[in-house]
Design a protein around this motif. Structure first.
Motif, PDB file in Angstrom:
ATOM      1  N   UNK A  17      21.482  -3.474  63.243  1.00 31.64           N
ATOM      2  CA  UNK A  17      20.191  -2.928  62.816  1.00 31.64           C
ATOM      3  C   UNK A  17      19.152  -4.045  62.751  1.00 31.64           C
ATOM      4  N   UNK A  18      18.034  -3.853  63.451  1.00 36.62           N
ATOM      5  CA  UNK A  18      16.965  -4.828  63.434  1.00 36.62           C
ATOM      6  C   UNK A  18      17.229  -6.081  64.236  1.00 36.62           C
ATOM      7  N   UNK A  19      18.297  -6.094  65.051  1.00 36.84           N
ATOM      8  CA  UNK A  19      18.613  -7.285  65.840  1.00 36.84           C
ATOM      9  C   UNK A  19      17.546  -7.533  66.905  1.00 36.84           C
ATOM     10  N   UNK A  20      17.387  -8.793  67.261  1.00 37.82           N
ATOM     11  CA  UNK A  20      16.440  -9.185  68.310  1.00 37.82           C
ATOM     12  C   UNK A  20      17.175  -9.210  69.649  1.00 37.82           C
ATOM     13  N   UNK A  36      13.453  -5.066  69.730  1.00 39.08           N
ATOM     14  CA  UNK A  36      14.246  -4.899  68.529  1.00 39.08           C
ATOM     15  C   UNK A  36      15.169  -3.710  68.746  1.00 39.08           C
ATOM     16  N   UNK A  37      16.358  -3.780  68.164  1.00 39.41           N
ATOM     17  CA  UNK A  37      17.305  -2.674  68.270  1.00 39.41           C
ATOM     18  C   UNK A  37      16.801  -1.497  67.450  1.00 39.41           C
ATOM     19  N   UNK A  38      16.730  -0.326  68.095  1.00 34.94           N
ATOM     20  CA  UNK A  38      16.326   0.893  67.412  1.00 34.94           C
ATOM     21  C   UNK A  38      17.543   1.743  67.097  1.00 34.94           C
ATOM     22  N   UNK A  39      17.539   2.961  67.564  1.00 36.63           N
ATOM     23  CA  UNK A  39      18.645   3.894  67.287  1.00 36.63           C
ATOM     24  C   UNK A  39      19.847   3.573  68.159  1.00 36.63           C
ATOM     25  N   UNK A  40      21.027   3.596  67.560  1.00 39.81           N
ATOM     26  CA  UNK A  40      22.288   3.402  68.288  1.00 39.81           C
ATOM     27  C   UNK A  40      23.085   4.696  68.195  1.00 39.81           C
ATOM     28  N   UNK A  71       8.207  -5.130  70.633  1.00 36.55           N
ATOM     29  CA  UNK A  71       7.695  -5.705  69.400  1.00 36.55           C
ATOM     30  C   UNK A  71       6.461  -4.964  68.898  1.00 36.55           C
ATOM     31  N   UNK A  72       5.676  -4.400  69.830  1.00 39.85           N
ATOM     32  CA  UNK A  72       4.479  -3.674  69.411  1.00 39.85           C
ATOM     33  C   UNK A  72       4.818  -2.348  68.734  1.00 39.85           C
ATOM     34  N   UNK A  73       6.076  -1.873  68.891  1.00 33.94           N
ATOM     35  CA  UNK A  73       6.472  -0.626  68.246  1.00 33.94           C
ATOM     36  C   UNK A  73       6.458  -0.744  66.727  1.00 33.94           C
ATOM     37  N   UNK A  74       6.545  -1.988  66.202  1.00 26.34           N
ATOM     38  CA  UNK A  74       6.505  -2.166  64.753  1.00 26.34           C
ATOM     39  C   UNK A  74       5.142  -1.777  64.182  1.00 26.34           C
TER      40      UNK A  74
END
Length: 298
Positions: free
Chosen positions: A93-96, A117-121, A135-138
């Motif tokens: 979760x939240x990994x780069x 960034x890792x989102x849904x798995x 990164x802009x998705x944040x």
């Protein structure tokens, strides 16, 4: 615009190319893993990228401006690389994630294409699919607080201020005694507590394969005098073993009444229980109404 390594740029201008993709995942716990869709290991940016996991690029979206872009990759679950247990406990979760374009005949010329960034798995049998968010998705993430009647603090956090572990009666230790392998777990040794005491609480595993994991509890009830059945909000995932030690923490439904009656913590309530609703805001003013700044809801 991305600038490629000069040698890689020259290679891409040839009629025939030998390129592949590589992903380097850096988890929040410091672990670094490398993957490639090539058929042999490659050393990229100091990380060995393994092909055995079968990482495969999926559909990708890209847009101009600051819009959040999304792409995905898929691969096989492997105990030596990506394990089901690590995914279930949120290790990714939240990994780069760094995506590289690589000339597999000259991996030292690898060039960074994008960062995610890792989102849904999601799991698909013995495989997994990872949503990669730019990164802009944040920028699309909500910021600040919402004005609601319910408390928006986590029970026991700094804003709540209630110490669950230090207050007698608000946590209980026991062991796993069974479960259906889906969303319920049976616990032994929890003891007798008030009805619905652990609803909306947290179950923490203190040993075994799930040691350190914390799961959200939807409801808890005594199935008999010694066994408490826990219904979880999400699937159990990797099942704990019988006898694994656990700690069960009392829960809160985020209402002012519960905060006051169950925890005597009403002074730290982080909601707005007297906020008027839409019916009050849209109603007509009456001559006999009282407007003294007091609460509208008793």
């Amino acid at each position: 615009m991305r600038t490629l390594h000069p040698d890689l740029q020259t290679h891409l201008e040839n009629d025939a190319t030998t390129v592949c993709l590589a992903w380097i995942v850096r988890r929040t716990d410091g672990a670094s893993l490398g993957f490639t869709d090539h058929d042999r290991p490659l050393m990229i940016a100091g990380t060995l990228c393994e092909p055995q996991t079968g990482f495969t690029a999926g559909a990708a979206e890209a847009s101009m401006g600051l819009g959040g872009d999304i792409s995905d990759v898929s691969g096989a679950l492997s105990s030596s690389a990506v394990s089901e247990t690590d995914i279930e406990r949120g290790a990714y979760d939240g990994a780069d994630v760094a995506l590289y374009l690589v000339n597999w005949e000259a991996p030292e010329t690898a060039s960074l294409l994008r960062r995610f960034h890792v989102g849904e798995i999601t799991r698909e049998g013995r495989a997994f699919r990872v949503e990669l968010r730019s990164l802009s998705a944040t920028l699309d993430q909500p910021r600040g607080r919402f004005f609601t009647r319910h408390c928006d603090a986590g029970l026991g956090d700094a804003r709540c201020g209630f110490e669950l572990s230090a207050t007698p009666g608000y946590s209980a230790s026991g062991t796993v005694s069974g479960g259906d392998g889906a969303r319920s777990i049976d616990l032994a040794g929890i003891g007798v507590h008030p009805d619905r005491w652990f609803d909306h609480g947290v179950l923490r595993f203190d040993g075994g394969v799930r040691a350190g994991d914390m799961l959200s509890v939807s409801a808890a009830s005594l199935s008999d005098a010694s066994i408490m059945r826990i219904l979880l909000r999400e699937p159990v995932g990797v099942s704990p073993a019988t006898g694994d030690p656990v700690t069960l923490f009392a829960g809160c439904d985020k209402t002012f009444a519960t905060c006051k009656a169950k925890f005597s913590n009403q002074l730290n309530f982080q909601g707005f229980p007297h906020m008027p609703g839409d019916d009050r805001a849209l109603s007509y003013v009456h001559s006999d109404a009282v407007f003294d700044g007091g609460p509208l809801v008793p």
